[in-house]
Design an enzyme around this catalytic site. Sequence first.
Site, PDB file in Angstrom:
ATOM      1  N   ASP A 112       0.849  -1.179   0.000  1.00  0.00           N
ATOM      2  CA  ASP A 112       0.000   0.000   0.000  1.00  0.00           C
ATOM      3  C   ASP A 112       0.891   1.238   0.000  1.00  0.00           C
ATOM      4  O   ASP A 112       2.099   1.154   0.204  1.00  0.00           O
ATOM      5  CB  ASP A 112      -0.943  -0.018   1.199  1.00  0.00           C
ATOM      6  N   TRP A 113       0.290   2.381  -0.213  1.00  0.00           N
ATOM      7  CA  TRP A 113       1.049   3.596  -0.514  1.00  0.00           C
ATOM      8  C   TRP A 113       1.731   4.191   0.722  1.00  0.00           C
ATOM      9  O   TRP A 113       1.118   4.376   1.761  1.00  0.00           O
ATOM     10  CB  TRP A 113       0.096   4.616  -1.131  1.00  0.00           C
TER      11      TRP A 113
END
Length: 618
Positions: free
Chosen positions: A312-313
């Site tokens: 995820d970011w």
Amino acid sequence: MTDAAAPAAADRPWLDASLPVAERVELLLAEMTLEEKAGLLFQTMITMGEDGELAEADPAFGLPSNREYVVEKGMTHFNLLGVAPTAGAIARWHNKLQELAASTRLGIPVTISTDPRHSFTENPGAAMLAGPFSQWPDALGLAATRDAALVERFGDIARQEYTAVGIRVALHPQVDLATEPRWARALQTFGEDAELTGELGAAYIRGFQNGESFGPGAVSAMVKHFPGGGPQKDGEDPHFAYGREQVYPGGHFELHLKPFEAAFEAGVRQVMPYYGMPVGTEYEEVGFGFNKSVLTGLLRERYGFDGIVCTDWGLVNDAAIFGQPFPARAWGVEHLTPAERVLKILDAGADQFGGEACPELVVELVGSGALTPERLDVSARRLLREKFLLGLFDNPFVDAEAADTIVGSAQFRAEGDAAQRASITVLSNRAVAPDDRRQAQEPGGAQGPVAEPVEASVLPFARGAKLYLEGIAPDVAAAYGEVVSSPAEADVAILRLQAPFEQRETTFENFFHAGSLEFPADVLAHLAEVSAAVPTVVDVFLDRPALLGPVVETAHAVVGNWGASGAALLDVLSGATPAQGRLPFDIPSSMAAVEASRPDVPFDTADPLFRFGHGLSL
């Protein structure tokens, strides 16, 4: 890296489409420098310039120019940020970006990904506004239809629209189970039930990946958030430090894996782990992107998954979002340096760093001996393989003129509209006595015969009725009745509400609707005032399972939606389209019941007001 003239095709043997993909990968891998391999491992946001031109640096989002990403950093994976006015503009930009990539030493094509683009959500942290694409209900709305064939058809249409503009990776579906009613990410899930989520998630993946024909016409799906992001402590989201803990007081860790098992069976190509860190389980108490016991032990070894794992970011570096400082989501490893975090993520079994653009850290790790070239090649090989299978090395360009015809076509929009109508869920529909003030009058003013009042449900309302509206444009409603300016003039009032949420400190936090599920007192007071004047229908955008008890007690009918136009809603409320939707989760009866429920256990709030699967027909 610098621009270079493209060598002849004969000097690039990996471009020979007659060779097996595995051989083409090895031929290219053997020619790549350390820096070029490192560039593969990073995927971050990118913007397009005006009307399809390449973008210069974007100070507002803190993004470098397209050229800096591709030529100087050697990156080839990007998540397209923002909304373009036309599909043709996206396609033209994509082609220019591919031309830029082709000018580099090896000419490795770029892979464009996106968050969901077909829904009505306004949360840019989780999805994009639809823009030129056909518009559908969010995933919760697809779940409300209970129709796997419809979900697969949605995936197929989205696949055609994505590929028309050059988007080849879908950063979805989200098959987390929405077992904590307060969690902010429920809208993009398929709800609370593991079996339904698995069935619909698999159908979604088949649609995007072109069934069993994964290849040049397909979009690679990235299922998330492994091993299930729903069981958040107090319902808080791990985008933020106060929501970093995932807890399993009911011992249901395994239940949250079930939808992913269905995704693996459907052949999903990519996986994204969530930010959260498991607490009180057998697994290491670090964020899932850093978690070797989860990514290698569960995903790679138990499930045998050999596809791409992208974090995820923003797990590595601190950043600023909307001008506010935002720490890396390095939960449990906050003490590590960015380079040490990169090493731990790769050691855990991930291949790619989402939301990061620092390939120099990988180069540094290899140079120091902390990361072996062989480990780097494992991930580079997976990432190159996907590009070859998608056909990007054979023809990375798209037909920009055709894009405007395909994307948002009349047929695709009609099917999206039909899905919106099918998802609308009628929760209550009380009988009301006819209004004696509106009995027919004989000519001259003498009252004609009056039938005995007969109670009837407020829905469906009669075409031509006088309508008082809040949240629906008058020009849309004109086809259904006469729009009036006050409840006192109306035969029926229709009010559209947003499920409640608490205001938080920063702009970015408020994109994640969290906290109490109770409607504010002023909203309930206004509803009571309108309902006292006229039969009232309330439609609630249920991005979370709001506490609807006071609304149901006051309003004459209550409806739920998960992304539907005013016209779609009025079609159902007027009876022009049958009401078909069914709840994808329980509606709790009180905040006390929510707070007492176990976050990892579905259907765990005591005495829910409406149960999963509830929905009335009209």
